[in-house]
Scaffold this motif. Structure first.
Motif, PDB file in Angstrom:
ATOM      1  N   GLY A  37       0.813  -1.211   0.000  1.00  7.43           N
ATOM      2  CA  GLY A  37       0.000   0.000   0.000  1.00  7.43           C
ATOM      3  C   GLY A  37       0.846   1.261   0.000  1.00  7.43           C
ATOM      4  N   ARG A  38       1.893   1.270   0.808  1.00  8.84           N
ATOM      5  CA  ARG A  38       2.769   2.441   0.859  1.00  8.84           C
ATOM      6  C   ARG A  38       3.549   2.607  -0.442  1.00  8.84           C
ATOM      7  N   ILE A  39       4.013   1.504  -1.001  1.00 10.37           N
ATOM      8  CA  ILE A  39       4.760   1.577  -2.264  1.00 10.37           C
ATOM      9  C   ILE A  39       3.853   2.099  -3.374  1.00 10.37           C
ATOM     10  N   ALA A  40       2.616   1.627  -3.431  1.00  8.77           N
ATOM     11  CA  ALA A  40       1.672   2.111  -4.448  1.00  8.77           C
ATOM     12  C   ALA A  40       1.463   3.614  -4.326  1.00  8.77           C
ATOM     13  N   ALA A  41       1.428   4.111  -3.089  1.00 10.12           N
ATOM     14  CA  ALA A  41       1.215   5.545  -2.878  1.00 10.12           C
ATOM     15  C   ALA A  41       2.428   6.383  -3.260  1.00 10.12           C
ATOM     16  N   LEU A  42       3.612   5.768  -3.284  1.00 13.33           N
ATOM     17  CA  LEU A  42       4.853   6.510  -3.521  1.00 13.33           C
ATOM     18  C   LEU A  42       5.459   6.268  -4.897  1.00 13.33           C
ATOM     19  N   VAL A  43       4.747   5.561  -5.777  1.00 20.28           N
ATOM     20  CA  VAL A  43       5.261   5.299  -7.122  1.00 20.28           C
ATOM     21  C   VAL A  43       5.551   6.620  -7.830  1.00 20.28           C
ATOM     22  N   PRO A  44       6.720   6.758  -8.473  1.00 20.67           N
ATOM     23  CA  PRO A  44       7.046   8.021  -9.145  1.00 20.67           C
ATOM     24  C   PRO A  44       6.125   8.274 -10.341  1.00 20.67           C
ATOM     25  N   PRO A  45       5.957   9.541 -10.723  1.00 23.22           N
ATOM     26  CA  PRO A  45       5.020   9.879 -11.805  1.00 23.22           C
ATOM     27  C   PRO A  45       5.257   9.098 -13.092  1.00 23.22           C
ATOM     28  N   ARG A  46       6.507   8.855 -13.454  1.00 23.07           N
ATOM     29  CA  ARG A  46       6.780   8.170 -14.724  1.00 23.07           C
ATOM     30  C   ARG A  46       6.371   6.708 -14.714  1.00 23.07           C
ATOM     31  N   GLU A  47       6.062   6.174 -13.534  1.00 20.75           N
ATOM     32  CA  GLU A  47       5.660   4.765 -13.423  1.00 20.75           C
ATOM     33  C   GLU A  47       4.274   4.621 -12.800  1.00 20.75           C
ATOM     34  N   ARG A  48       3.431   5.632 -12.962  1.00 21.79           N
ATOM     35  CA  ARG A  48       2.128   5.588 -12.313  1.00 21.79           C
ATOM     36  C   ARG A  48       1.266   4.421 -12.773  1.00 21.79           C
ATOM     37  N   GLY A  49       1.527   3.907 -13.967  1.00 18.52           N
ATOM     38  CA  GLY A  49       0.761   2.764 -14.437  1.00 18.52           C
ATOM     39  C   GLY A  49       0.967   1.516 -13.596  1.00 18.52           C
ATOM     40  N   LEU A  50       2.056   1.488 -12.841  1.00 15.16           N
ATOM     41  CA  LEU A  50       2.335   0.343 -11.977  1.00 15.16           C
ATOM     42  C   LEU A  50       1.571   0.417 -10.657  1.00 15.16           C
ATOM     43  N   ALA A  51       1.156   1.614 -10.267  1.00 14.40           N
ATOM     44  CA  ALA A  51       0.541   1.800  -8.952  1.00 14.40           C
ATOM     45  C   ALA A  51      -0.700   0.937  -8.724  1.00 14.40           C
ATOM     46  N   PRO A  52      -1.640   0.840  -9.690  1.00 12.64           N
ATOM     47  CA  PRO A  52      -2.822   0.001  -9.426  1.00 12.64           C
ATOM     48  C   PRO A  52      -2.481  -1.475  -9.218  1.00 12.64           C
ATOM     49  N   LYS A  53      -1.447  -1.953  -9.895  1.00 17.28           N
ATOM     50  CA  LYS A  53      -1.051  -3.354  -9.731  1.00 17.28           C
ATOM     51  C   LYS A  53      -0.471  -3.589  -8.341  1.00 17.28           C
ATOM     52  N   ILE A  54       0.352  -2.651  -7.892  1.00 16.66           N
ATOM     53  CA  ILE A  54       0.927  -2.786  -6.551  1.00 16.66           C
ATOM     54  C   ILE A  54      -0.173  -2.680  -5.496  1.00 16.66           C
ATOM     55  N   ALA A  55      -1.113  -1.756  -5.713  1.00 12.59           N
ATOM     56  CA  ALA A  55      -2.232  -1.616  -4.778  1.00 12.59           C
ATOM     57  C   ALA A  55      -3.064  -2.891  -4.743  1.00 12.59           C
ATOM     58  N   ARG A  56      -3.270  -3.506  -5.908  1.00 16.70           N
ATOM     59  CA  ARG A  56      -4.013  -4.769  -5.965  1.00 16.70           C
ATOM     60  C   ARG A  56      -3.273  -5.859  -5.191  1.00 16.70           C
ATOM     61  N   HIS A  57      -1.957  -5.898  -5.353  1.00 17.18           N
ATOM     62  CA  HIS A  57      -1.142  -6.857  -4.603  1.00 17.18           C
ATOM     63  C   HIS A  57      -1.344  -6.654  -3.102  1.00 17.18           C
ATOM     64  N   GLY A  58      -1.274  -5.403  -2.671  1.00 19.42           N
ATOM     65  CA  GLY A  58      -1.457  -5.113  -1.251  1.00 19.42           C
ATOM     66  C   GLY A  58      -2.837  -5.480  -0.751  1.00 19.42           C
ATOM     67  N   ALA A  59      -3.866  -5.231  -1.572  1.00 22.76           N
ATOM     68  CA  ALA A  59      -5.232  -5.582  -1.174  1.00 22.76           C
ATOM     69  C   ALA A  59      -5.379  -7.095  -1.007  1.00 22.76           C
ATOM     70  N   ASP A  60      -4.742  -7.849  -1.892  1.00 19.14           N
ATOM     71  CA  ASP A  60      -4.776  -9.311  -1.766  1.00 19.14           C
ATOM     72  C   ASP A  60      -4.121  -9.759  -0.468  1.00 19.14           C
ATOM     73  N   GLU A  61      -2.970  -9.163  -0.149  1.00 20.04           N
ATOM     74  CA  GLU A  61      -2.260  -9.556   1.074  1.00 20.04           C
ATOM     75  C   GLU A  61      -3.096  -9.231   2.311  1.00 20.04           C
ATOM     76  N   ASP A  62      -3.730  -8.054   2.320  1.00 24.47           N
ATOM     77  CA  ASP A  62      -4.614  -7.703   3.438  1.00 24.47           C
ATOM     78  C   ASP A  62      -5.742  -8.720   3.572  1.00 24.47           C
ATOM     79  N   LYS A  63      -6.320  -9.103   2.425  1.00 29.24           N
ATOM     80  CA  LYS A  63      -7.406 -10.092   2.430  1.00 29.24           C
ATOM     81  C   LYS A  63      -6.932 -11.412   3.019  1.00 29.24           C
ATOM     82  N   HIS A  64      -5.733 -11.845   2.639  1.00 32.03           N
ATOM     83  CA  HIS A  64      -5.215 -13.104   3.169  1.00 32.03           C
ATOM     84  C   HIS A  64      -5.042 -13.031   4.682  1.00 32.03           C
ATOM     85  N   GLY A  65      -4.550 -11.896   5.162  1.00 27.71           N
ATOM     86  CA  GLY A  65      -4.396 -11.739   6.600  1.00 27.71           C
ATOM     87  C   GLY A  65      -5.727 -11.855   7.319  1.00 27.71           C
TER      88      GLY A  65
END
Length: 262
Positions: A37-65
């Motif tokens: 979640g923190r990494i998704a929030a801090l993704v640099p502007p030139r790589e913003r397309g990666l942010a939703p994927k990282i956020a999805r990864h974090g959401a999955d991990e939260d769900k597993h917990g």
């Protein structure tokens, strides 16, 4: 007979070992959710397309917990504190693997090099997670109590493992190939050592609770050391190899609604 199935069955059947297993798993997944979640929030502007994927990864991990905590509630059990020697995530951080938590607590955007570190760390640790979940699926995919949970988490882990090489290959094509390979090898060497240490610590605690004989504990410890020796010599190659995955765009966007069953 000592086998993965009989060993895990023994752990699942005993309340205290099941409680410890789920508490360790829930703690690791929750930590992974926060980090992503923190990494998704801090993704640099030139790589913003990666942010939703990282956020999805974090959401999955939260769900597993949450699912592991739900498994405890279903048995009428409360989580226990995670013993420090079994805290896989924090032990990796202490070895300098992944992005430091102090860095993630700031509001300073990450660099592309930081994303390489994150993706390489994820590539290695998700390989481990996938293998462990596939093993559980093989032996407990049809278990009436945890089978559905095991299958669902295993599918999520396959998605996580798929997107890491895809993004690393994209960055390699953009000129980061040597950095990626160097980082992958450092992560893999550290991970196999931490995995060995955590495995020994977890088995030691399980053995004390279940009253294993000294001979059985020694046999399990020898097996863990043998796996470590193999991985250090040749087995870690599977963690550092990059191939385009069959599942493309596995984390292409936000997660849809999914039942959080346990």
């Amino acid at each position: 007979m000592l086998s993965p199935r009989s060993l895990f069955q023994e752990i699942v059947d005993h309340d205290e070992t099941f409680r410890l297993f789920c508490s360790i798993a829930a703690g690791g997944e929750a930590q992974g959710g926060w980090e992503n979640g923190r990494i998704a929030a801090l993704v640099p502007p030139r790589e913003r397309g990666l942010a939703p994927k990282i956020a999805r990864h974090g959401a999955d991990e939260d769900k597993h917990g949450r699912i592991f905590r739900a498994l405890l509630r279903k048995r009428g059990l409360e989580p226990v504190p995670v013993p420090p020697e079994t805290d896989y995530t924090m032990l990796l951080e202490r070895r300098g693997i992944g992005l430091p938590h102090d860095r993630l607590r700031t509001d300073e955007p990450l660099t592309v090099e930081d994303l390489v570190v994150y993706l390489a760390h994820s590539r290695v640790t998700e390989q481990r997670a996938c293998e462990q979940m596939r093993l559980l699926c093989r032996h407990f995919g049809d278990h009436p109590g945890i089978g559905r949970t095991v299958r669902m988490i295993a599918d999520d882990e396959d998605n996580h493992l798929a997107y890491c090489p895809e993004e690393l290959l994209r960055l390699a094509a953009a000129g980061y190939g040597r950095t990626i390979q160097r980082t992958l090898h450092a992560c893999a060497l550290a991970e196999i050592r931490v995995h060995r240490d955590v495995s020994l610590a977890v088995m030691s605690r399980m053995g004390r609770i279940l009253g294993w004989s000294a001979a059985r504990s020694a046999l399990l410890a020898a097996g863990i050391h043998a796996v470590y020796a193999y991985e250090r010599l040749v087995g870690r190659r599977r963690m550092v190899t990059l191939r385009m995955p069959e599942r493309r765009a596995a984390l292409g966007g936000p997660a849809g609604p999914a039942p959080e069953f346990a």
